[in-house]
Write a protein that holds these residues in place. Sequence first.
Motif, PDB file in Angstrom:
ATOM      1  N   ILE A   1      -4.245  42.279  97.553  1.00 17.34           N
ATOM      2  CA  ILE A   1      -3.145  43.132  97.103  1.00 17.34           C
ATOM      3  C   ILE A   1      -1.974  42.278  96.621  1.00 17.34           C
ATOM      4  O   ILE A   1      -1.434  42.487  95.529  1.00 17.34           O
ATOM      5  N   ILE A   2      -1.581  41.298  97.438  1.00 19.66           N
ATOM      6  CA  ILE A   2      -0.445  40.444  97.092  1.00 19.66           C
ATOM      7  C   ILE A   2      -0.744  39.628  95.830  1.00 19.66           C
ATOM      8  O   ILE A   2       0.044  39.615  94.878  1.00 19.66           O
TER       9      ILE A   2
ATOM     10  N   VAL B   1      -0.550  40.289  88.040  1.00 20.85           N
ATOM     11  CA  VAL B   1      -0.309  41.251  86.948  1.00 20.85           C
ATOM     12  C   VAL B   1       1.151  41.195  86.515  1.00 20.85           C
ATOM     13  O   VAL B   1       1.462  41.116  85.309  1.00 20.85           O
ATOM     14  N   GLY B   2       2.058  41.213  87.478  1.00 21.85           N
ATOM     15  CA  GLY B   2       3.482  41.169  87.152  1.00 21.85           C
ATOM     16  C   GLY B   2       3.891  39.886  86.480  1.00 21.85           C
ATOM     17  O   GLY B   2       4.643  39.894  85.487  1.00 21.85           O
TER      18      GLY B   2
ATOM     19  N   PRO C   1       9.538  41.292  98.826  1.00 14.49           N
ATOM     20  CA  PRO C   1      10.100  39.983  98.456  1.00 14.49           C
ATOM     21  C   PRO C   1       9.074  39.032  97.851  1.00 14.49           C
ATOM     22  O   PRO C   1       9.443  38.091  97.152  1.00 14.49           O
ATOM     23  N   ILE C   2       7.792  39.266  98.125  1.00 12.66           N
ATOM     24  CA  ILE C   2       6.743  38.387  97.618  1.00 12.66           C
ATOM     25  C   ILE C   2       6.269  38.826  96.238  1.00 12.66           C
ATOM     26  O   ILE C   2       6.014  37.995  95.359  1.00 12.66           O
ATOM     27  N   ILE C   3       6.180  40.145  96.027  1.00 12.93           N
ATOM     28  CA  ILE C   3       5.584  40.680  94.803  1.00 12.93           C
ATOM     29  C   ILE C   3       6.608  40.942  93.706  1.00 12.93           C
ATOM     30  O   ILE C   3       6.412  40.553  92.546  1.00 12.93           O
ATOM     31  N   VAL C   4       7.721  41.605  94.037  1.00  9.26           N
ATOM     32  CA  VAL C   4       8.675  42.057  93.015  1.00  9.26           C
ATOM     33  C   VAL C   4       9.223  40.922  92.153  1.00  9.26           C
ATOM     34  O   VAL C   4       9.303  41.078  90.917  1.00  9.26           O
TER      35      VAL C   4
ATOM     36  N   GLY D   1       9.199  37.415  85.376  1.00 14.91           N
ATOM     37  CA  GLY D   1       8.876  36.187  84.668  1.00 14.91           C
ATOM     38  C   GLY D   1       8.879  34.966  85.566  1.00 14.91           C
ATOM     39  O   GLY D   1       9.702  34.859  86.480  1.00 14.91           O
ATOM     40  N   GLN D   2       7.954  34.056  85.305  1.00 17.37           N
ATOM     41  CA  GLN D   2       7.859  32.788  86.015  1.00 17.37           C
ATOM     42  C   GLN D   2       8.031  31.650  85.018  1.00 17.37           C
ATOM     43  O   GLN D   2       7.385  31.637  83.958  1.00 17.37           O
ATOM     44  N   GLY D   3       8.894  30.720  85.355  1.00 16.72           N
ATOM     45  CA  GLY D   3       9.286  29.673  84.414  1.00 16.72           C
ATOM     46  C   GLY D   3       8.130  28.939  83.765  1.00 16.72           C
ATOM     47  O   GLY D   3       8.104  28.762  82.543  1.00 16.72           O
TER      48      GLY D   3
END
Length: 284
Positions: free
Chosen positions: A83-84, A90-91, A148-151, A156-158
């Motif tokens: 799940i995590i 996806v996000g 806090p882990i997913i949102v 975006g990730q650098g």
Amino acid sequence: MNTGYKEKRMAVTAIYHIFTFLFAFVMIYPLLWMVMSSFKNTNDIFRTATSLFPETFSVENYVTGWKGFAGYSFSLFFKNSFIIAGLSTVGAVISSAIVGYGFARIDFKFKNIWFACMLLAMMLPFQVIMIPQYIIFNQMGWIGSYLPIIVPQFFGQGFFIFLNVQFIRGIPMDLDEAARMDGCTIYSIFIRIILPLIKPSLVTSAIFSFMWRWDDFLSALLYLSDPLKYPVSYALKMFSDPSSGSDWGAMFSMATFSLVPIFIIFLTMQKYLVEGIASTGIKG
């Protein structure tokens, strides 16, 4: 003379492959030791630590490890990890592709400054922002949940943004101009033109994101306190109890089992991973 050159070349090639094999074996030996130790009796793991192969193969550790602890089966922890890792991936992939498209194709105010800020943020160690993030999430009432882990992955990730920017910059602008002449908006261009062409970059981002989130121990340690929500990476720690005794056999067996999803993903997606990194490096 030609024969001597060929023999010398064959000798050099043989030496190269021998040293490469030895180096690879040294690198992979700890992993092999863990996998083989998972088939040993717990009492024999460190007694026969110098021996790679167990005296007798046993799957008891896998049975014991899968039962988990305190009534919580490892099937629950694997579900939590999927799940995590799944939602985070996806996000991260979607948001990073959108932001990367904006930096690569759209002109806006202070674009270069924002891009530099993104690169600087990418270089910051997690330990630097760990406490401020915890305070913010605590004030928002998110502690104890997956939020806090997913949102944060949905913003975006650098590294993935930089990867997509480099890939998109290598796509000819003529394709965008032709699409505009056909009446496409910037959103249509992104969906119909850019996304299909950056598939290697998207898959590369997905592989790295899934691996990082699957192996993420620190975030679970910081934000989760309910065993019902533990991922595999954190649940493995529960087999270790310095005050009494640690079930190393069960820990090694579940650690080995936890590598299976990563191994399958890497094996099936290796072509896209190599293509994405290689193409980005050339275009950068």
